[in-house]
Design a protein around this motif. Structure first.
Motif, short mmCIF file in Angstrom:
data_model
loop_
_atom_site.label_atom_id
_atom_site.label_comp_id
_atom_site.label_asym_id
_atom_site.label_seq_id
_atom_site.Cartn_x
_atom_site.Cartn_y
_atom_site.Cartn_z
N VAL A 106 5.98 -6.38 -11.68
CA VAL A 106 5.30 -6.45 -10.43
C VAL A 106 6.16 -7.38 -9.28
O VAL A 106 6.23 -6.82 -8.19
CB VAL A 106 3.89 -6.95 -10.53
N LEU A 107 6.37 -8.37 -9.69
CA LEU A 107 7.24 -9.33 -8.72
C LEU A 107 8.46 -8.81 -8.29
O LEU A 107 9.02 -8.95 -7.27
CB LEU A 107 7.56 -10.73 -9.08
N ALA A 108 9.30 -8.01 -9.11
CA ALA A 108 10.58 -7.40 -8.80
C ALA A 108 10.10 -6.14 -7.96
O ALA A 108 11.02 -5.89 -6.97
CB ALA A 108 11.07 -6.67 -10.06
N ALA A 109 9.21 -5.37 -8.16
CA ALA A 109 8.53 -4.50 -7.20
C ALA A 109 8.39 -4.89 -5.92
O ALA A 109 8.69 -4.42 -4.97
CB ALA A 109 7.30 -3.77 -7.92
N ALA A 110 7.79 -6.19 -5.83
CA ALA A 110 7.49 -6.87 -4.50
C ALA A 110 8.99 -6.88 -3.69
O ALA A 110 9.01 -6.75 -2.49
CB ALA A 110 6.71 -8.08 -4.68
N ALA A 111 9.84 -7.55 -4.44
CA ALA A 111 11.12 -7.80 -3.84
C ALA A 111 11.79 -6.51 -3.34
O ALA A 111 12.33 -6.30 -2.35
CB ALA A 111 12.10 -8.52 -5.12
N CYS A 112 11.60 -5.46 -4.07
CA CYS A 112 12.12 -4.25 -3.73
C CYS A 112 11.55 -3.66 -2.44
O CYS A 112 12.13 -3.14 -1.60
CB CYS A 112 12.13 -2.91 -4.83
N GLY A 113 10.11 -3.76 -2.49
CA GLY A 113 9.49 -3.08 -1.46
C GLY A 113 10.00 -4.15 -0.08
O GLY A 113 10.15 -3.69 1.07
N MET A 114 9.96 -5.48 -0.11
CA MET A 114 10.58 -6.11 1.02
C MET A 114 11.91 -5.60 1.57
O MET A 114 11.99 -5.58 2.71
CB MET A 114 10.67 -7.64 0.41
N ALA A 115 12.91 -5.48 0.55
CA ALA A 115 14.11 -5.11 1.00
C ALA A 115 13.98 -3.51 1.67
O ALA A 115 14.74 -3.15 2.68
CB ALA A 115 14.95 -4.91 -0.09
N VAL A 116 13.21 -2.73 1.12
CA VAL A 116 13.18 -1.43 1.66
C VAL A 116 12.41 -1.35 2.92
O VAL A 116 12.76 -0.57 3.72
CB VAL A 116 12.35 -0.09 0.53
N GLY A 117 11.39 -2.12 3.20
CA GLY A 117 10.87 -2.53 4.48
C GLY A 117 12.02 -2.92 5.44
O GLY A 117 11.87 -2.02 6.60
#
Length: 418
Positions: free
Chosen positions: A266-277
């Protein structure tokens, strides 16, 4: 609000000075991740104490607020290249002492805490230099790239650090980090041209006022002036408060999933979401649209967490966390307005204050939401953090919305209507 054509990532990377700053920043973040991981392992090996090991991992961040309150003026009083090089050399010496000096645990922690007081100064010098290297809209894209790089470099640093720890132990990992800092210092020395101290460019009364004060007194005075300015204060609060709630929600992911390894997904997905955004808004949104998106994206930091009312499993929790973290791109719409709002001769301190408040706020957010998790449940604490983020975005809507252009006055020879 600017109507100029937006810059492109290709144009940003074409600037040689930015490539140097970009590379040295990636080395810095990776090296710090390796250093704190290795120090934590070293302390645990000597003491067997999980508490001291955790304290060692966080020791580099704890003094950040003190440095931000009392020392930030040094970022404007000294030449920026020299400040950044000194920062790399300090990190190199600290890593070598930790690795080979045979220090007791208390001395290792004290060394990291004392030298950590200057970390906000080194970071402020780098941030303040960026608008000089990348003027206009290119600055916003540069900040976007550094934000994406920070997340990626932390993950890479932890992965590489784990590999070095397995092969060479904590002493070897610290020696590698010292080497990264030495390389970063050389890169900055020969890759960046000399620029004078920012406050050396001030003239008249401002120059004489600054010249007679010490660094601590100047830092306190300028911090007060920045916070007293309504426009600057609004942008600072808009940058600090919504991420506070995001950090609190993310801090509850591990207890929500029962301490299982699924939390890492979940935390890795959050980091990816931040980068994509950050990438998507920086790449595809024109400058004016970026500023208009600040308010809805800030609200997006909170909206997905309301989905935890349905008690999602790890898959949906990852989707919700990634969507929420993508909202951090709202800060791209504030960057140029912040540069315009602060006096150029204290830009370094202004960026340092911005970073200090952001880091402090995230720690406070994690602590406050943690209390809610203890009183109620991690799931409800996550939902409360999401609701608070939405309310904060609405309360800060004036600062988050782009500033209206003044209406031009009618010519004096044309009578007004009515």
């Amino acid at each position: 609000m600017s109507t100029e054509r937006g810059a492109t990532y290709g144009e940003v990377f074409a600037v040689r000075e930015f490539r140097v700053l970009f590379g040295s920043f990636a080395l810095l973040v990776s090296g710090d991740s390796i250093k704190m991981l290795a120090l934590s392992v070293l302390v645990y090996a000597q003491t067997g104490s999980p508490g001291l090991s955790a304290a060692a991992y966080m020791a580099g961040w704890l003094p950040y607020i003190a440095g931000g309150m009392f020392l930030l003026s040094l970022a404007d009083r000294l030449p920026p290249r020299a400040v950044m090089i000194v920062g790399e050399l300090v990190r190199m010496v600290v890593c070598l002492l930790l690795a080979f000096a045979g220090l007791p645990v208390w001395a290792m922690l004290a060394l990291v805490l004392v030298t950590g007081l200057f970390s906000p100064v080194f970071g402020a010098a780098r941030s303040a230099l960026l608008p000089d290297v990348l003027p206009g809209d290119a600055f916003v894209l540069g900040r976007s790239l550094l934000g994406v790089t920070s997340a990626g470099a932390q993950v890479a640093g932890l992965a590489v650090g784990g590999a070095f720890l397995a092969v060479a132990g904590p002493h070897g990992a610290l020696a590698v980090t010292a080497g990264l800092s030495a390389f970063g210092a050389v890169l900055l020395r020969y890759g960046l041209p000399y620029r004078p101290a920012r406050q050396g460019r001030a003239s008249g009364a401002r120059a004489s006022e600054v010249g007679g004060e010490g660094a601590v007194r100047t830092t306190l005075r300028v911090n007060r002036l920045l916070l007293a300015d309504r426009r600057v204060r609004g942008l600072l609060l808009a940058s600090w408060l919504p991420p506070l709630c995001l950090a609190g929600a993310e801090a509850m992911i591990v207890p929500y999933l029962g301490g299982q390894g699924q939390a890492g997904v979940v935390l890795a997905a959050a980091a990816c979401g931040m980068a994509v955004g950050e990438f998507a808004v920086g790449r595809f949104a024109a400058p004016a649209l970026r500023e208009r998106l600040s308010l809805p994206l800030a609200a997006l930091l909170g909206i997905p967490w309301l989905g935890f009312l349905a008690a999602p499993g790890v898959g949906w929790a990852a989707v919700l966390a990634a969507t929420a973290a993508a909202g951090l791109a709202y800060q791209l719409g504030l960057q140029r307005r912040f540069v315009d709002a602060v006096p150029e001769e204290v830009r370094g301190q202004a960026f340092g204050l911005l970073s200090t408040g952001l880091m402090t706020g995230q720690a406070i957010g994690a602590a406050l939401v943690g209390v809610l998790g203890e009183l109620f449940s991690p799931r409800l604490a996550i939902v409360a953090a999401g609701g608070a983020a939405i309310l904060m975005a609405l309360a800060l809507s004036r600062a988050l919305r782009p500033e209206a252009l003044p209406t031009p006055a009618p010519p004096s020879n044309v009578p007004s209507a009515g």
